[in-house]
Design a protein around this motif. Structure first.
Motif, PDB file in Angstrom:
ATOM      1  N   ALA A   1     -11.578   5.672 -17.528  1.00 43.76           N
ATOM      2  CA  ALA A   1     -12.149   4.571 -18.316  1.00 43.76           C
ATOM      3  C   ALA A   1     -11.779   3.212 -17.729  1.00 43.76           C
ATOM      4  N   ASN A   2     -10.702   3.144 -16.960  1.00 40.44           N
ATOM      5  CA  ASN A   2     -10.320   1.877 -16.326  1.00 40.44           C
ATOM      6  C   ASN A   2     -11.305   1.469 -15.239  1.00 40.44           C
ATOM      7  N   ILE A   3     -12.011   2.430 -14.672  1.00 43.19           N
ATOM      8  CA  ILE A   3     -12.888   2.182 -13.526  1.00 43.19           C
ATOM      9  C   ILE A   3     -14.354   2.178 -13.921  1.00 43.19           C
ATOM     10  N   GLU A   4     -14.737   3.085 -14.807  1.00 36.64           N
ATOM     11  CA  GLU A   4     -16.141   3.340 -15.149  1.00 36.64           C
ATOM     12  C   GLU A   4     -16.890   3.638 -13.858  1.00 36.64           C
ATOM     13  N   ASN A   5     -18.035   3.028 -13.616  1.00 34.14           N
ATOM     14  CA  ASN A   5     -18.742   3.285 -12.350  1.00 34.14           C
ATOM     15  C   ASN A   5     -18.806   2.010 -11.505  1.00 34.14           C
ATOM     16  N   GLN A   6     -17.732   1.259 -11.505  1.00 31.85           N
ATOM     17  CA  GLN A   6     -17.645  -0.007 -10.793  1.00 31.85           C
ATOM     18  C   GLN A   6     -16.863   0.178  -9.488  1.00 31.85           C
ATOM     19  N   ILE A   7     -17.562   0.205  -8.358  1.00 33.58           N
ATOM     20  CA  ILE A   7     -16.897   0.380  -7.066  1.00 33.58           C
ATOM     21  C   ILE A   7     -15.890  -0.737  -6.798  1.00 33.58           C
ATOM     22  N   PRO A   8     -16.190  -2.007  -7.072  1.00 34.50           N
ATOM     23  CA  PRO A   8     -15.174  -3.047  -6.858  1.00 34.50           C
ATOM     24  C   PRO A   8     -13.899  -2.791  -7.660  1.00 34.50           C
ATOM     25  N   MET A   9     -14.040  -2.286  -8.892  1.00 33.54           N
ATOM     26  CA  MET A   9     -12.886  -1.971  -9.718  1.00 33.54           C
ATOM     27  C   MET A   9     -12.086  -0.826  -9.098  1.00 33.54           C
ATOM     28  N   LEU A  10     -12.793   0.160  -8.552  1.00 33.49           N
ATOM     29  CA  LEU A  10     -12.140   1.293  -7.897  1.00 33.49           C
ATOM     30  C   LEU A  10     -11.323   0.821  -6.695  1.00 33.49           C
ATOM     31  N   LEU A  11     -11.926  -0.025  -5.859  1.00 31.55           N
ATOM     32  CA  LEU A  11     -11.229  -0.533  -4.678  1.00 31.55           C
ATOM     33  C   LEU A  11     -10.018  -1.382  -5.058  1.00 31.55           C
ATOM     34  N   THR A  12     -10.176  -2.213  -6.074  1.00 31.11           N
ATOM     35  CA  THR A  12      -9.064  -3.047  -6.513  1.00 31.11           C
ATOM     36  C   THR A  12      -7.927  -2.197  -7.062  1.00 31.11           C
ATOM     37  N   ALA A  13      -8.268  -1.183  -7.838  1.00 32.54           N
ATOM     38  CA  ALA A  13      -7.241  -0.327  -8.419  1.00 32.54           C
ATOM     39  C   ALA A  13      -6.514   0.480  -7.351  1.00 32.54           C
TER      40      ALA A  13
ATOM     41  N   LEU B   1      -6.491  -0.079  -3.866  1.00 30.25           N
ATOM     42  CA  LEU B   1      -5.943  -0.822  -2.733  1.00 30.25           C
ATOM     43  C   LEU B   1      -5.419  -2.184  -3.141  1.00 30.25           C
ATOM     44  N   GLY B   2      -6.288  -3.022  -3.681  1.00 32.69           N
ATOM     45  CA  GLY B   2      -5.879  -4.349  -4.121  1.00 32.69           C
ATOM     46  C   GLY B   2      -5.080  -5.098  -3.076  1.00 32.69           C
ATOM     47  N   ASN B   3      -4.214  -5.983  -3.505  1.00 34.65           N
ATOM     48  CA  ASN B   3      -3.396  -6.770  -2.582  1.00 34.65           C
ATOM     49  C   ASN B   3      -2.314  -5.942  -1.892  1.00 34.65           C
ATOM     50  N   ILE B   4      -1.995  -4.776  -2.433  1.00 33.04           N
ATOM     51  CA  ILE B   4      -0.949  -3.955  -1.830  1.00 33.04           C
ATOM     52  C   ILE B   4      -1.336  -3.506  -0.420  1.00 33.04           C
ATOM     53  N   SER B   5      -2.633  -3.447  -0.131  1.00 33.47           N
ATOM     54  CA  SER B   5      -3.086  -3.019   1.196  1.00 33.47           C
ATOM     55  C   SER B   5      -2.648  -3.992   2.284  1.00 33.47           C
ATOM     56  N   MET B   6      -2.282  -5.198   1.902  1.00 29.49           N
ATOM     57  CA  MET B   6      -1.833  -6.187   2.872  1.00 29.49           C
ATOM     58  C   MET B   6      -0.317  -6.133   3.055  1.00 29.49           C
ATOM     59  N   GLY B   7       0.332  -5.178   2.418  1.00 30.19           N
ATOM     60  CA  GLY B   7       1.780  -5.121   2.394  1.00 30.19           C
ATOM     61  C   GLY B   7       2.439  -4.529   3.621  1.00 30.19           C
ATOM     62  N   GLY B   8       1.700  -4.208   4.643  1.00 31.00           N
ATOM     63  CA  GLY B   8       2.328  -3.667   5.843  1.00 31.00           C
ATOM     64  C   GLY B   8       1.975  -2.214   6.061  1.00 31.00           C
ATOM     65  N   LYS B   9       2.962  -1.396   6.219  1.00 31.09           N
ATOM     66  CA  LYS B   9       2.767   0.011   6.585  1.00 31.09           C
ATOM     67  C   LYS B   9       2.422   0.854   5.362  1.00 31.09           C
ATOM     68  N   ILE B  10       1.251   0.595   4.804  1.00 31.36           N
ATOM     69  CA  ILE B  10       0.781   1.330   3.631  1.00 31.36           C
ATOM     70  C   ILE B  10      -0.560   1.952   3.984  1.00 31.36           C
ATOM     71  N   LYS B  11      -0.714   3.217   3.640  1.00 32.48           N
ATOM     72  CA  LYS B  11      -1.936   3.935   3.998  1.00 32.48           C
ATOM     73  C   LYS B  11      -2.416   4.762   2.810  1.00 32.48           C
ATOM     74  N   LEU B  12      -3.702   4.656   2.498  1.00 28.00           N
ATOM     75  CA  LEU B  12      -4.303   5.501   1.472  1.00 28.00           C
ATOM     76  C   LEU B  12      -4.653   6.828   2.138  1.00 28.00           C
ATOM     77  N   LEU B  13      -4.020   7.910   1.711  1.00 28.28           N
ATOM     78  CA  LEU B  13      -4.224   9.212   2.339  1.00 28.28           C
ATOM     79  C   LEU B  13      -5.356  10.006   1.711  1.00 28.28           C
ATOM     80  N   ASP B  14      -5.542   9.851   0.417  1.00 26.53           N
ATOM     81  CA  ASP B  14      -6.526  10.673  -0.276  1.00 26.53           C
ATOM     82  C   ASP B  14      -6.935   9.959  -1.553  1.00 26.53           C
ATOM     83  N   LEU B  15      -8.145  10.237  -1.993  1.00 28.00           N
ATOM     84  CA  LEU B  15      -8.643   9.656  -3.232  1.00 28.00           C
ATOM     85  C   LEU B  15      -9.423  10.746  -3.951  1.00 28.00           C
ATOM     86  N   ARG B  16      -9.012  11.060  -5.142  1.00 29.26           N
ATOM     87  CA  ARG B  16      -9.688  12.086  -5.941  1.00 29.26           C
ATOM     88  C   ARG B  16     -10.205  11.440  -7.217  1.00 29.26           C
ATOM     89  N   MET B  17     -11.441  11.789  -7.540  1.00 27.52           N
ATOM     90  CA  MET B  17     -12.035  11.219  -8.743  1.00 27.52           C
ATOM     91  C   MET B  17     -12.566  12.345  -9.621  1.00 27.52           C
TER      92      MET B  17
END
Length: 109
Positions: A20-32, A34-50
Motif C-alpha cells: 500500500a505504500n507503493i501502489e502502482n507508482q514507479i517513482p514511489m517504488l524507486l524512492t522507497a 533506492l532513494g538518497n541511500i544509493s548515493m551512499g557509496g558501496k551500496i548495491k540493490l541485489l534483488d527486488l521482489r514485489m
C-alpha cells in the motif's frame, strides 16, 4: 569485538514494507528502494521482489531498452549508460560531472 585488521564489513539486508505504500507508482517504488541511500557509496540493490498485487498494476515496459535508445535518437554503436538523477548538492556529484554533461559526455533523461 572486531579484529584490528578488519577495515570494511559487508552485509546483506532484507527490507520489507507494505504494498500500500507503493501502489502502482514507479517513482514511489524507486524512492522507497533506492532513494538518497544509493548515493551512499558501496551500496548495491541485489534483488527486488514485489507481490502480485503490485505487479498487476504495471503494464510492463512499453518500449524496452532498445525503444528507449531509439526514442532518444542514440544509435546502437553510441550507447552509454543513461543517467537519471537531479543534480543537487546533497547528491554528492562533483562539479566535474556537471561540466562533462554540458560537454556532451553524459546522457541525461
Amino acid at each position: 569485538m572486531v579484529p584490528d585488521d578488519v577495515t570494511e564489513r559487508q552485509y546483506i539486508v532484507q527490507i520489507a514494507f507494505p504494498a500500500a505504500n507503493i501502489e502502482n507508482q514507479i517513482p514511489m517504488l524507486l524512492t522507497a528502494c533506492l532513494g538518497n541511500i544509493s548515493m551512499g557509496g558501496k551500496i548495491k540493490l541485489l534483488d527486488l521482489r514485489m507481490p502480485k498485487v503490485l505487479l498487476d498494476g504495471y503494464q510492463g515496459p512499453k518500449f524496452g531498452i532498445d525503444g528507449l535508445y531509439r526514442a532518444l535518437g542514440i544509435p546502437r554503436n553510441k550507447r552509454r549508460p543513461l543517467l537519471n538523477n537531479m543534480i543537487k548538492p546533497c547528491s554528492g556529484y562533483p562539479v566535474e560531472v556537471g561540466k562533462s554533461s554540458l560537454q556532451g559526455r553524459t546522457r541525461w533523461l
